[in-house]
Structure formats: C-alpha cells, structure tokens
Write an enzyme that holds these catalytic residues in place. Sequence first.
Site, PDB file in Angstrom:
ATOM      1  N   SER A  63       0.835  -1.208   0.000  1.00  0.00           N
ATOM      2  CA  SER A  63       0.000   0.000   0.000  1.00  0.00           C
ATOM      3  C   SER A  63       0.866   1.253   0.000  1.00  0.00           C
ATOM      4  CB  SER A  63      -0.926   0.002   1.226  1.00  0.00           C
ATOM      5  OG  SER A  63      -1.850  -1.057   1.179  1.00  0.00           O
ATOM      6  N   ALA A 157      -4.748  -0.798  -2.722  1.00  0.00           N
ATOM      7  CA  ALA A 157      -4.000  -0.266  -1.581  1.00  0.00           C
ATOM      8  C   ALA A 157      -4.954   0.109  -0.452  1.00  0.00           C
ATOM      9  CB  ALA A 157      -3.187   0.953  -2.006  1.00  0.00           C
ATOM     10  N   LYS A 158      -4.531  -0.165   0.769  1.00  0.00           N
ATOM     11  CA  LYS A 158      -5.333   0.181   1.949  1.00  0.00           C
ATOM     12  C   LYS A 158      -4.892   1.575   2.404  1.00  0.00           C
ATOM     13  CE  LYS A 158      -6.987  -2.016   6.220  1.00  0.00           C
ATOM     14  NZ  LYS A 158      -8.385  -2.217   5.771  1.00  0.00           N
ATOM     15  N   ILE A 159      -5.530   2.579   1.826  1.00  0.00           N
ATOM     16  CA  ILE A 159      -5.166   3.979   2.023  1.00  0.00           C
ATOM     17  C   ILE A 159      -6.254   4.675   2.830  1.00  0.00           C
ATOM     18  CG2 ILE A 159      -4.775   6.177   0.827  1.00  0.00           C
ATOM     19  CD1 ILE A 159      -3.589   4.531  -1.496  1.00  0.00           C
TER      20      ILE A 159
END
Length: 304
Positions: A63, A157-159
């Site tokens: 990420s 992505a873990k945004i």
Amino acid sequence: MLQPSEKIWMDGKFVDWADATVHVLTHSLHYGLAAFEGIRCYKGKNGSAVFRLQEHVDRLFESAHVSLITIPYDRKQITDAIVETVRINKLEACYIRPLVYIGYGAMGLYPGDNPIRVSIAAWRWGTYLGEEALTKGIRARVSSFTRHHVNISMTRAKISGHYVNSIMAKHEVKADGYDEAILLDPDGYVSEGTGENIFIVRKGVLKTTPLTSILEGVTRDSVLQLARERNIPVLEERFTRDAMYVAEEVFLTGTAAEITPVREIDGRRIGNGTPGPVTKDLQKTFFEIVQGEDSAHAAWLTRV
C-alpha cells in the site's frame, strides 16, 4: 468506545497512550494519504497469536509503495514492532493498527521531503458488527454510494482517504436501521462492504468478487483456501445485486468482521434467514485456526 492500552509504538520507541500525538498540520491529516493495516491477535489454547501477520505486513508495504511512500523501516522491523506492541501492553487478544503517514512539514498537495512517520497501536476490540452478528447474521443494504473506480483510486491499496467513501455509505445505511452497507462498482456490479469482502453461495458454488475494484483481503484469501481444501467449487467473478437476493447464503469477511453472515439485504431475506451450512462450516474452521486448534494451518499464526 475505544479502550486505551498502555503504550503505542511511534517511530521506533514506545510512548504512553495519551502522549501518542501529532501536530495539527500533519500532512496526512489534511489530505488523507496514509497506509494502514488492521490485524487481530487471538487468545488460543497455546497462548496468544497474531493471525497471518506476514501477509498483513506485506500488504502494508505494498500500500505504501502504491502511494509513493517509502517506509523508513524494513519488514522485519515492523513485524517485530507489532509483536512487541502486543507484548508490552500485555494483551491476550486485541486489534492492531499500524499506520504509515506523512508528517509535519510542507503543506500543499505535494509533500516533498516531509518525514514519513509510523505508529503501531493495539487495543481490546470485540465483535465488529455487534454481539449477535456472528451467530445470527446482519441486515445489509446496497448503498447509493459507488465503490471507487480503479483509475480514480488505487483500490488494491489500503489507504486512509479511500475510507471516506465507506464512512458515507455506513452513515447512510445506519440511518435507515441497517447494520452494514454493500457498495456496487462503477459498472453496477457488487463490489464489497464498507470494510469487508463479500461472498455468496448459490447451488453449491461459492462466489466472490474478483480483485478489480476491491481490496485484496487477507481473510478473503483464507476463506478461498479453506473452501478449496473442502472441495467447494469457488469462482472469483462479478455478480449483480439480485444475485445476492436469490443466493442461499451471503457472508462478509475481514479482519474486523471476521466471517459475518448476512441474513437480509435490501429488505429481502437471504436463504432461510439464518447462517447457512457453508458459512457456519467456514466460520467454525476459521475460529479453530485462530485459536490454535487446527494444526494444519499453524503457519498462519505468529506466537506472541
């Protein structure tokens, strides 16, 4: 209400919970570009263990890479810091939140040489969607908010900023008396929940949405592996909202949600309105694994 622990790891050292603060002009606070993870540690018969820690750390670094953020620590340092955070807080079972964010410095959309900061917190956290969610299932509604398009936000992505969309969807359905929201993708197909992947069971086939407009869930991957071990036919393909309505079973997966059955969607009962046999079997096996009762998947656990 969040239950405080004693210490939080910040930039290589532990500080008291109350002292884990940042400046109000911290870049990520204003613009939402930060990478984070959600990880669980479970109490088992052989002590406490973190579930699929390496996969979570790998996703955190992926990420950050997608976000053009260089984490100032390597994967082993972050892994060790996560385990130590659980230990120092004397937590037998907990939720763990690593966060990589852009710190105080230049403002404006281009952060330039602003420092990259890392924090790791852990605290006790029970059932995410309510005490009866795991046993009786939840009521969900398809939200009017659409999941991000793959060329607008990097959905793999873990945004942090991505979750504004989820917050809005959650507010919408909670106001109408539902437990959780289900978002459609920009083409109108089922995507995921506000923080969960989604599965349906119909005519003996387990289906889940493909890795196009969704986050690559660690629990999702675990369920896919468990299903294949049981010779359950598995398909990763798009499906419509009405495919959920006529499914025999629907369930959500995620670190916080674990494996949560869905008993109703948009006012329509799913199956007979109770958790189905596939859901219950996968859920039972999942909890046996995380509690250290399944030696076949011992590699998924990191002892604390």
